[in-house]
Design an enzyme around this catalytic site. Structure first.
Site, PDB file in Angstrom:
ATOM      1  N   VAL B  13       7.058  58.204 -50.180  1.00 49.92           N
ATOM      2  CA  VAL B  13       7.788  57.193 -50.952  1.00 49.92           C
ATOM      3  C   VAL B  13       6.811  56.289 -51.690  1.00 49.92           C
ATOM      4  O   VAL B  13       5.764  55.916 -51.171  1.00 49.92           O
ATOM      5  CB  VAL B  13       8.748  56.326 -50.096  1.00 49.92           C
ATOM      6  CG1 VAL B  13       9.911  57.139 -49.607  1.00 49.92           C
ATOM      7  CG2 VAL B  13       8.022  55.667 -48.952  1.00 49.92           C
ATOM      8  N   CYS B  14       7.167  55.994 -52.934  1.00 53.49           N
ATOM      9  CA  CYS B  14       6.379  55.029 -53.699  1.00 53.49           C
ATOM     10  C   CYS B  14       7.355  54.221 -54.531  1.00 53.49           C
ATOM     11  O   CYS B  14       8.558  54.240 -54.276  1.00 53.49           O
ATOM     12  CB  CYS B  14       5.329  55.715 -54.553  1.00 53.49           C
ATOM     13  SG  CYS B  14       6.032  56.693 -55.861  1.00 53.49           S
ATOM     14  N   ASN B  15       6.838  53.535 -55.521  1.00 59.03           N
ATOM     15  CA  ASN B  15       7.661  52.591 -56.268  1.00 59.03           C
ATOM     16  C   ASN B  15       8.869  53.266 -56.927  1.00 59.03           C
ATOM     17  O   ASN B  15      10.002  52.886 -56.704  1.00 59.03           O
ATOM     18  CB  ASN B  15       6.797  51.898 -57.310  1.00 59.03           C
ATOM     19  CG  ASN B  15       7.288  50.504 -57.590  1.00 59.03           C
ATOM     20  OD1 ASN B  15       8.057  49.953 -56.787  1.00 59.03           O
ATOM     21  ND2 ASN B  15       6.875  49.947 -58.695  1.00 59.03           N
ATOM     22  N   ALA B  49      11.065  54.243 -53.034  1.00 62.53           N
ATOM     23  CA  ALA B  49      11.186  53.548 -51.752  1.00 62.53           C
ATOM     24  C   ALA B  49      12.611  53.039 -51.536  1.00 62.53           C
ATOM     25  O   ALA B  49      13.117  53.030 -50.427  1.00 62.53           O
ATOM     26  CB  ALA B  49      10.200  52.389 -51.697  1.00 62.53           C
TER      27      ALA B  49
END
Lengths: 440, 119
Positions: B13-15, B49
């Site tokens: 997960v990232c931005n 996220a």
């Protein structure tokens, strides 16, 4: 404590990242501020070559009165002083040339006539006609602010006319000549505006020209940056910018350099006349005392890194020691790193301005002569000596570095400890990776 | 240490789910080329996220991009609810797109979580 503090600091850092960084980017890009900044940085060359005669004069003053060398210096004072008079004494003219050049470049209009127009406006507003002769005594630092404003306005006016094509144009002329004709109308407007402005000021103030009126009404403002509060605030903002990875000096210098240059010119003039030095916050105060060995007195961190337990930190210390001697902080700021490093936030952002204010008082109390010349590219501590022509500057330089070492020491050790722990963690991680026995 | 599981679905997960996309490609390449991972059902995906809760049930381990480290506390409470192991990706591995290291840490994360569950 070493565990709790960085977590709290992380919140501060995220706050800065979110709200402070965009402001910084905007300020640096703002076109007038950026032209002033670039123009004033270009002007530094003039100040440096002009400082040359001050340094020679100071050398002459080292010899006892009545000695042959001193007598020689005294007799030739006029010649030795000449570089000073034609640089510092005509500062406003060079400022007009330099700022209008950068502003025209930014506005994407032809340079030459913008520079002619800006110089013309500056001269009209700063030179008084006394009994038919030109009195150029306001072309030194007294006319500097007017030169800055006049140059920016001139280029804006020129750009206004050129972009709307309110110009004289002949078809088929070669480029160079066409540009001259194109400049006629805007230049004439600039000329008329300057003359009208000058005449109205003279009329309204009963014979005072713009620099006289300016200093008369704004004198308190002029001295307002040369105070401990202003120095603390400017340095604090600078360090805050640096902390988030932006060159704080480059962002703030556009606002501060005109003031610092004025102070330097006054200091230099006082020095040449043998009077007490009035100001502290000259450009070299920022360059070499406030930012001794690099913004944030980062030389102190380099020294701590050189003697660190962590191999990683020692390597960075070695790599950034020569730059530190030349007052370049980037290698250690980005290599250690100091940017976004919660352990070093407090000393870097709050400690630096506090040290700067203490240094200010060392000058203010007369323990060391404030900067009277402007030098650049010279290694520590010789730069500090040449800027002040006072041997006590050597002691001050080492005192600043020693104080900074003490200031950074506890915070640096905390960071070092975390780094050693992290290296150990990394080694363990690598071992665990190896135990997996995979084929990649 | 022996790999004791036969399924590993990794969620990055990232931005916005975009910046970890490159990483996913790199990790998938490594999985394909590896002989030793052939017998394991490995799946790798990247999602923003904000969508963690929608997807979390389909995955076995969650890896968080270091650029959103500040959201880790929040993300790990979600992960805990679903009893999934979660970890922030090593900044250096992330910066150098070291897919191999990240894959290994995902495997370790799963092994440790399983071991922790037994003891």
């Amino acid at each position: 404590m070493s565990e709790v503090q960085p977590t709290k600091m992380n919140k501060v850092i995220h706050f800065l990242e979110k709200y402070f960084a965009p402001i910084a980017a905007k300020v640096e890009k703002q076109r007038h501020i950026s032209s002033i900044k670039n123009g004033m940085i270009g002007l530094m060359a003039v100040l440096m070559i002009g400082s040359f005669s001050l340094i020679i004069m100071a050398i002459g003053n080292m010899f006892p009165e009545g000695s042959a060398i001193r007598t020689f210096f005294d007799q030739n004072h006029g010649i030795i002083n000449m570089p000073f008079q034609f640089t510092f004494g005509l500062l406003s003219v060079y400022a007009a040339i330099s700022i209008s050049y950068h502003h025209a470049r930014q506005m994407k209009i032809p340079f030459l006539h913008s520079m002619i127009g800006a110089t013309l406006a500056t001269l009209i507003l700063n030179v008084k006609v006394v009994k038919g002769a030109l009195d150029t005594s306001f072309l030194d630092s007294k006319g500097l602010f007017i030169a800055i404003i006049a140059s920016l306005l001139t280029v804006e006016v020129m750009a206004f006319f050129i972009r709307r094509k309110i110009t004289i144009r002949f078809k088929g002329l070669p480029d160079g000549i066409a540009q001259t004709f194109e400049a006629l109308i805007p230049l004439f407007v600039v000329l008329m505006l300057a003359v009208i402005a000058n005449a109205s000021i003279l009329y309204l103030t009963g014979g005072k020209n713009l620099p006289e009126a300016f200093t008369y009404f704004l004198a308190p403002t002029f001295d307002s940056i040369d105070t401990p509060y202003a120095i603390w605030l400017i340095s604090f903002l600078e360090m805050l910018f640096w902390f988030i990875g932006l060159n704080g000096y480059a962002i703030l210098v556009g606002f501060v350099l005109p003031f610092m240059t004025t102070y330097l010119a006054k200091n230099a003039a006082a020095f040449a006349a043998g009077e007490p030095i009035p100001h502290v916050f000259a450009p070299n105060f920022w360059d070499y005392f406030l930012g001794c060995t690099g913004s944030g007195v980062t030389g102190a961190i380099v020294i701590l890194a050189l003697f660190s337990k962590s191999k990683e930190l020692r390597t960075i210390g070695k790599a950034s020691s020569v730059p530190a001697i030349f007052t370049i902080s980037e290698p250690v700021v980005f290599g250690l790193p100091i940017v976004y490093n919660p352990y070093l936030f407090i000393p870097f952002v709050f400690g630096t301005p506090t040290l700067g204010v203490l240094t200010y008082y060392v000058f203010k109390l007369g323990w060391v002569t404030p900067p009277i010349a402007n030098v650049g590219g010279i290694p520590v501590p010789f730069a500090q000596y040449l800027a002040t022509m006072d041997w006590r500057a050597f002691i001050l330089t080492f005192a600043i570095i020693a104080a900074a070492v003490c200031m950074y020491y506890p915070f640096f050790k905390m960071y070092e400890r975390s780094l050693v722990a992290k290296t150990k963690e990394k080694d363990e991680r690598q071992q665990a990776f190896d135990k997996l026995d995979l084929d990649f | 240490m022996k790999i004791t599981f036969d399924r590993l679905h990794i969620l990055l997960v990232c931005n916005l789910g975009a910046s970890t996309g490159v990483m996913v490609t790199k990790m998938k390449e490594i999985v394909q080329q590896s002989e030793k991972l052939k017998s394991i059902d490995i799946e790798i995906k990247a999602h923003p996220a904000g969508e963690l809760e929608e997807h979390i049930q389909n995955f076995d381990v969650i890896l968080v991009g270091p650029q959103i480290k500040h959201q880790f506390a929040h993300l790990s409470t979600i992960a805990k609810q679903y009893n999934k192991p979660i970890e922030v990706i090593d900044t250096q591995d992330y910066g150098t797109i070291n897919g191999g290291n990240i894959l290994k840490s995902a495997i370790l994360l799963k092994l440790n979580a399983d071991g922790g569950g037994l003891s």
